[in-house]
Design a protein around this motif. Sequence first.
Motif, PDB file in Angstrom:
ATOM      1  N   SER A 368      -9.838 -62.137  41.265  1.00 49.71           N
ATOM      2  CA  SER A 368      -8.924 -61.195  40.612  1.00 49.71           C
ATOM      3  C   SER A 368      -9.056 -61.238  39.097  1.00 49.71           C
ATOM      4  N   SER A 372     -11.708 -56.091  39.407  1.00 45.06           N
ATOM      5  CA  SER A 372     -10.494 -55.344  39.743  1.00 45.06           C
ATOM      6  C   SER A 372     -10.691 -54.508  40.987  1.00 45.06           C
ATOM      7  N   MET A 373     -11.547 -54.960  41.901  1.00 45.61           N
ATOM      8  CA  MET A 373     -11.806 -54.221  43.125  1.00 45.61           C
ATOM      9  C   MET A 373     -10.755 -54.553  44.169  1.00 45.61           C
ATOM     10  N   SER A 374     -10.439 -53.569  44.982  1.00 47.25           N
ATOM     11  CA  SER A 374      -9.467 -53.739  46.043  1.00 47.25           C
ATOM     12  C   SER A 374     -10.057 -54.571  47.180  1.00 47.25           C
ATOM     13  N   PRO A 375      -9.267 -55.440  47.839  1.00 47.48           N
ATOM     14  CA  PRO A 375      -9.800 -56.198  48.980  1.00 47.48           C
ATOM     15  C   PRO A 375     -10.295 -55.313  50.104  1.00 47.48           C
ATOM     16  N   ALA A 377     -11.642 -52.330  49.707  1.00 42.52           N
ATOM     17  CA  ALA A 377     -12.941 -51.823  49.261  1.00 42.52           C
ATOM     18  C   ALA A 377     -14.014 -52.892  49.375  1.00 42.52           C
ATOM     19  N   LYS A 405     -18.389 -49.227  40.467  1.00 44.80           N
ATOM     20  CA  LYS A 405     -17.034 -49.002  39.953  1.00 44.80           C
ATOM     21  C   LYS A 405     -17.012 -48.952  38.421  1.00 44.80           C
ATOM     22  N   GLU A 419     -11.044 -44.983  41.121  1.00 45.58           N
ATOM     23  CA  GLU A 419      -9.655 -45.251  41.504  1.00 45.58           C
ATOM     24  C   GLU A 419      -9.560 -45.721  42.952  1.00 45.58           C
ATOM     25  N   GLY A 422     -10.654 -49.452  43.055  1.00 51.27           N
ATOM     26  CA  GLY A 422      -9.871 -50.414  42.283  1.00 51.27           C
ATOM     27  C   GLY A 422      -8.616 -50.861  42.995  1.00 51.27           C
ATOM     28  N   ASN A 423      -7.940 -51.815  42.384  1.00 49.48           N
ATOM     29  CA  ASN A 423      -6.679 -52.334  42.928  1.00 49.48           C
ATOM     30  C   ASN A 423      -5.558 -51.323  42.771  1.00 49.48           C
TER      31      ASN A 423
END
Length: 423
Positions: A368, A372-375, A377, A405, A419, A422-423
């Motif tokens: 983290s 800043s990538m979403s889990p 994703a 990204k 978007e 990202g998180n």
Amino acid sequence: MTHALTSPVPPAAGADALDPGASAAPASAPPSEPEALDSDAPLVPPIEPEPEPPPGYQFNAPVDVRSLSLALLALFAGIAVLHWAAAVFIPVAVSVLLTSALSPLVTVLQRWHIPRWLGAAFLLLGIVGGLGATAWQLSDGASQVVESLPVAAKKVRDKLREQSGNKTPSTLETVQKAATQIEQAAAENAAPPATKRGVQRVQIESAPLNIRAYLWSGTMGLLSAVGQFTVVVFLTFFALASGDVFRRKLVRIAGPSLERKKVTVHVLNEISGQIQRYLLVQVLTSVIVGVATGLAYAALGLQNPAVWGVFAGVLNLVPYIGSIIVTGASALVAFLQFGTFDMALAVGSASLVIHTLVGNLLTPWLTSRTSSMSPVAVFVSVLAWGWLWGLWGLLLGIPIMMGVKAICDRVEDLNAVGELLGN
């Protein structure tokens, strides 16, 4: 007579003519101000909330079907090219990762008045030599572990059959026996009659085992792996030795405007920084997992704990799947060594606890701070790139999507994709 010819002057005109101030005063008087301009009254009327749409209301948004179709076609074409030319793109991607990771070290050596080509050669030779020496030292233990896996699986099956309490054959054996009997009956019923004159009897026989073909395929696979490794080493050496040449070329290609050049520099710096931080996190967590696994297995009395520590550290680089492989394989080998399910469960539980603590507590906290990538994703990226490139896709999927990204966040037309990632 003179009075008849004289026209009378209108009263208003005469009054204006005699007293000009009388007509100017009313004209210069300001009009009465409306009540809205009062100091106490608000200048802007309050905004009333819009009513909620009725049930069944449809949101009409303009969609450019042509642009969307072209984007999907370009995406599918890119996926097909990546799959078709995987032998070319995989070494290039691995070389880019290694270049991003080793470039700061080469820069430090250059500050010590060591040429870049010499520093790059020194680092690569050290890495290749270290990997070769480690593999040579652990080769005997690794071969023992690999050879013990099939024996352990057979022993587990026999043990489960013994603990079932009956000597009846298993369902799989019953199905295989029934299939054999059906084949024999079909062969007896389908016995060919006496052949007629002029008709040649044809009998199909299965081809014998060709040892040369298996040896040839195995040798070609080994040579292909060695060739790809050599390509990666040379590509990394040339990229490290060239320094910032390609970065400057990309900035020059971006366009003559200063804004485009600044955006390109920011994108390149962000991609390099994220890849370096991601690789640093992966190496740190892999070392922690390897050391903890080796110590835990040594405390439990499992043979070759150093080999298992190396396996755990290397497979930790493969998200989600590496921990499952280490846990299952170590539990099988523990059952083969100790002969009890309790020790197999203890060894598997130790590996599972280590991977759970590191994977669910330490790695997300460090990741983290680096990305800043979403889990979601991340998981989808691992699945997609694993399907596309296999094991290499599992290793390279997350760094590639981090670069994607970073680009999408800087390009206005691709902000929607950034978007989503990202998180």
